[in-house]
Scaffold this motif. Structure first.
Motif, PDB file in Angstrom:
ATOM      1  N   LEU A 172       0.812  -1.223   0.000  1.00 28.28           N
ATOM      2  CA  LEU A 172       0.000   0.000   0.000  1.00 28.28           C
ATOM      3  C   LEU A 172       0.839   1.264   0.000  1.00 28.28           C
ATOM      4  O   LEU A 172       0.329   2.337  -0.331  1.00 28.28           O
ATOM      5  N   ASP A 173       2.108   1.157   0.344  1.00 30.80           N
ATOM      6  CA  ASP A 173       2.959   2.355   0.354  1.00 30.80           C
ATOM      7  C   ASP A 173       3.092   2.966  -1.033  1.00 30.80           C
ATOM      8  O   ASP A 173       3.232   4.181  -1.179  1.00 30.80           O
ATOM      9  N   GLN A 174       3.042   2.122  -2.083  1.00 25.35           N
ATOM     10  CA  GLN A 174       3.168   2.595  -3.458  1.00 25.35           C
ATOM     11  C   GLN A 174       1.923   2.281  -4.292  1.00 25.35           C
ATOM     12  O   GLN A 174       1.955   2.392  -5.521  1.00 25.35           O
ATOM     13  N   ALA A 175       0.836   1.923  -3.642  1.00 25.25           N
ATOM     14  CA  ALA A 175      -0.341   1.469  -4.376  1.00 25.25           C
ATOM     15  C   ALA A 175      -0.958   2.575  -5.227  1.00 25.25           C
ATOM     16  O   ALA A 175      -1.372   2.336  -6.371  1.00 25.25           O
ATOM     17  N   ASP A 176      -1.050   3.803  -4.684  1.00 23.02           N
ATOM     18  CA  ASP A 176      -1.602   4.910  -5.473  1.00 23.02           C
ATOM     19  C   ASP A 176      -0.724   5.210  -6.681  1.00 23.02           C
ATOM     20  O   ASP A 176      -1.218   5.424  -7.798  1.00 23.02           O
ATOM     21  N   GLY A 287      -6.219   8.883  -5.899  1.00 20.10           N
ATOM     22  CA  GLY A 287      -6.082   8.442  -4.519  1.00 20.10           C
ATOM     23  C   GLY A 287      -6.807   7.110  -4.400  1.00 20.10           C
ATOM     24  O   GLY A 287      -7.679   6.915  -3.560  1.00 20.10           O
ATOM     25  N   ALA A 288      -6.429   6.183  -5.294  1.00 17.29           N
ATOM     26  CA  ALA A 288      -7.165   4.932  -5.445  1.00 17.29           C
ATOM     27  C   ALA A 288      -7.245   4.139  -4.149  1.00 17.29           C
ATOM     28  O   ALA A 288      -8.194   3.378  -3.939  1.00 17.29           O
ATOM     29  N   LYS A 295     -12.236   8.903   3.415  1.00 16.23           N
ATOM     30  CA  LYS A 295     -13.374   8.064   3.797  1.00 16.23           C
ATOM     31  C   LYS A 295     -13.788   7.098   2.693  1.00 16.23           C
ATOM     32  O   LYS A 295     -14.679   6.278   2.890  1.00 16.23           O
ATOM     33  N   GLY A 296     -13.173   7.189   1.518  1.00 18.41           N
ATOM     34  CA  GLY A 296     -13.679   6.449   0.380  1.00 18.41           C
ATOM     35  C   GLY A 296     -13.149   5.047   0.210  1.00 18.41           C
ATOM     36  O   GLY A 296     -13.707   4.275  -0.569  1.00 18.41           O
TER      37      GLY A 296
END
Length: 446
Positions: A172-176, A287-288, A295-296
Motif C-alpha cells: 500500500l505504500d506505493q499502491a496509489d 487516490g485509489a 473516507k472512500g
C-alpha cells in the motif's frame, strides 16, 4: 469475539472416548494415514478470509469448508482475527498469535497433531494481502509490542512455510503511484490539477522502481523505467517486463482455450495503454487507495487508528499540498510523527509492517531498516491474479513475485496472471481449492 480458533482434524488422526456430558476425550493416533499423511506429518492450512481487510469471525461450530482439506489429510486451522476497523496491524497480529499458540499446544500440551514446520496460509484480495504478510513477516520483531499487548504466547514462532495469494491488495505504500502508472492513461475528463497529481504519482512510481533494484529473474538485469512524452514513464526494462507478463497470460489463455489472441509489443510505449483501455480500466478515483477525503477506501480505515479513517500515502501528500491544498491539513496531521496508535506507533511504521516488500527489499531510500534478515520469509509461494482487475495495478503482484524471486531464501515462486478474469480466485484451469491443495502437496514433496 475474534481471538479464538477452531482446529479441524482428520478423524483418523484422533482416538476418541465418549464422556457422559456429550464431549469426548481424545488422544492422537500416530498410526493411521490419510492421503499419505499421518498425525505427525500432516501440513496445516490457515485460511485468511478477510476481503477488504474485514474481520474473520472465530468459528462457533463445524466449518463445512474444513472437509475439503481434512479429506486430503490436512489440518484446517481457522483462526478469528480483527478487521480494518481495529486498524493495521491487528488482523495479522491475531493470525500470528494463533500460529504461535498452535505450536505451543503441540510442544507443551502435546494434544494437537500436524507437522508445525509445514504451515501454509491462503487468501484472496485483502485476505491475499494478509496471507502475503504472514509469508514475508515471519517472526518479525516489529509485531512484538502488538503481540505482547494481547497476551500472545511467547517463545514460539509465527512464520509459515508457504503462502497462497489470490489478487493480493498489498504494498500500500506505493499502491496509489503504481495504480496511476499502470492505469492513469485510461482516465478521461480530469481537471488540470488531478491530471498533474496522476502524472506526479506515475513519476513517483518510476523513481521507486529505479531505486529498489528489482531484477529480471531470468537475465539478472536490473529493471528500470524511462520517461516518455506523456509523462507516464511507459518505457524501459521494467515496462518491457510488465508487457511480458501480459503476453505470458495471453499465451496460456490461447493454449488452454485454443484461442488466437494477439500478443503485445514489449517495447511500444502505447502497448500498455492499449491493453488497459480494452481490459483494465481505472475503476477507482484518484487516490485509489488513500482517498482525498480519507473516507472512500477500506485502506483509509485500515491505516487509520482504531477505526478512525486516516491518510497514509506520504508520496501523495506533497502532490495534494500543491494541487489540492484544501485536503493538505488533514494529510499533514495524519502523517505526523505525533499521530500514534495505542502502542505508540506512527502510521508510517504500521504501513511498513503491512508492506511485504519492506521485508524483501533492502533500500535506504524507501525502506530504511527493512530488507532481508529482519524476518523469516516463507520459502514457497503461489500468486494468482485476474489480469483484468481494476482493483489494483499489475505491478502489485508482479513486484511481490519479483522481490520474492530475488530473495535468496525463497525456494519457489509460482506466479501467473490469468487472462480474461478480474478480482477473483483466478486460475487458468481447475478450481482454486484443488489447485491450492495440489500446490501444498508439491511443496511437501520438495
Amino acid at each position: 469475539s475474534y481471538e479464538q480458533m477452531g482446529i479441524f482434524v482428520p478423524a483418523k488422526y484422533m482416538d476418541a472416548t465418549s464422556n457422559s456430558d456429550g464431549t469426548y476425550s481424545c488422544t492422537i493416533n500416530t498410526s493411521n494415514a490419510v492421503n499419505g499423511y499421518t498425525a505427525e506429518t500432516a501440513p496445516i492450512v490457515v485460511p485468511v478470509n478477510t476481503p477488504g481487510y474485514a474481520a474473520q469471525s472465530a468459528p462457533s461450530g463445524y466449518s463445512s469448508e474444513a472437509a475439503t482439506y481434512t479429506a486430503k489429510g490436512f489440518i484446517y486451522l481457522l483462526a478469528g482475527c480483527r478487521g480494518r476497523d481495529a486498524g493495521a496491524p491487528l488482523g495479522v497480529t491475531d493470525l500470528k498469535a494463533a500460529i504461535k499458540y498452535y505450536r505451543y499446544l503441540q510442544a507443551e500440551q502435546k494434544d494437537v497433531p500436524a507437522n508445525v514446520n509445514c504451515i501454509f496460509s491462503f487468501g484472496h484480495s485483502g485476505g491475499g494481502a494478509q496471507s502475503s504478510l504472514l509469508g514475508t513477516s515471519g517472526n518479525s520483531s516489529l509485531y512484538d509490542d502488538y503481540l505482547n499487548k494481547i497476551g500472545a504466547v511467547t517463545g514460539y514462532n509465527d512464520n509459515v512455510l508457504g503462502s497462497q495469494c489470490w489478487c493480493p491488495i498489498t504494498n500500500l505504500d506505493q499502491a496509489d503511484a503504481s495504480y496511476e502508472w499502470n492505469m492513469g492513461l485510461t482516465r478521461s475528463g480530469l481537471s488540470s490539477a488531478d491530471q498533474s497529481i496522476s502524472k506526479g504519482l506515475a513519476s513517483e512510481y518510476a523513481d521507486y522502481i529505479n531505486a529498489i533494484g528489482l531484477k529480471n529473474p531470468t537475465t539478472g538485469e536490473t529493471l528500470t523505467l524511462k520517461s516518455t512524452s506523456d509523462g507516464y514513464y511507459q518505457s524501459g526494462s521494467y515496462y518491457e517486463y510488465i508487457m511480458g507478463v501480459i503476453n505470458d497470460a495471453v499465451s496460456r489463455y490461447n493454449k488452454y482455450n485454443s484461442a488466437s489472441i494477439l500478443s503485445y509489443s514489449t517495447s511500444d510505449a502505447s502497448a500498455l495503454n492499449t491493453f488497459c483501455s480494452s481490459y483494465k480500466n481505472a475503476s477507482k478515483g484518484l487516490g485509489a487507495f488513500d482517498d482525498y477525503d480519507e473516507k472512500g477506501q477500506a485502506e483509509n480505515t485500515l491505516m487509520g487508528i482504531a477505526g478512525t479513517a486516516g491518510h497514509f500515502d506520504k508520496y501523495l501528500a506533497p502532490l495534494i499540498n500543491t494541487y489540492a491544498s484544501e485536503y493538505a491539513t488533514v494529510f499533514t496531521s495524519d502523517l505526523s510523527s505525533e499521530h500514534v496508535d495505542s502502542v505508540g506507533k506512527t502510521v508510517d511504521y504500521r504501513l511498513m509492517m503491512y508492506t511485504p516488500l519492506y521485508y524483501l527489499v533492502s533500500n535506504s531510500t524507501y525502506y530504511a531498516g527493512g530488507g532481508s534478515g529482519i524476518s523469516d520469509v516463507a520459502p514457497f509461494w503461489r500468486i494468482r491474479t485476474g489480469i483484468d482487475q481494476g482493483d489494483t495495478s499489475l505491478g502489485t503482484e508482479t513486484n511481490l513475485a519479483l522481490a520474492l524471486q530475488n530473495c535468496s531464501t525463497v525456494k519457489s515462486v509460482d506466479f501467473e496472471t490469468i487472462w480474461g478474469l478480474g478480482h477473483t480466485e483466478a486460475e487458468d484451469t481447475g478450481t482454486a481449492s484443488d489447485n491450492f491443495i495440489s500446490w501444498v502437496e508439491s511443496c511437501m514433496n520438495t
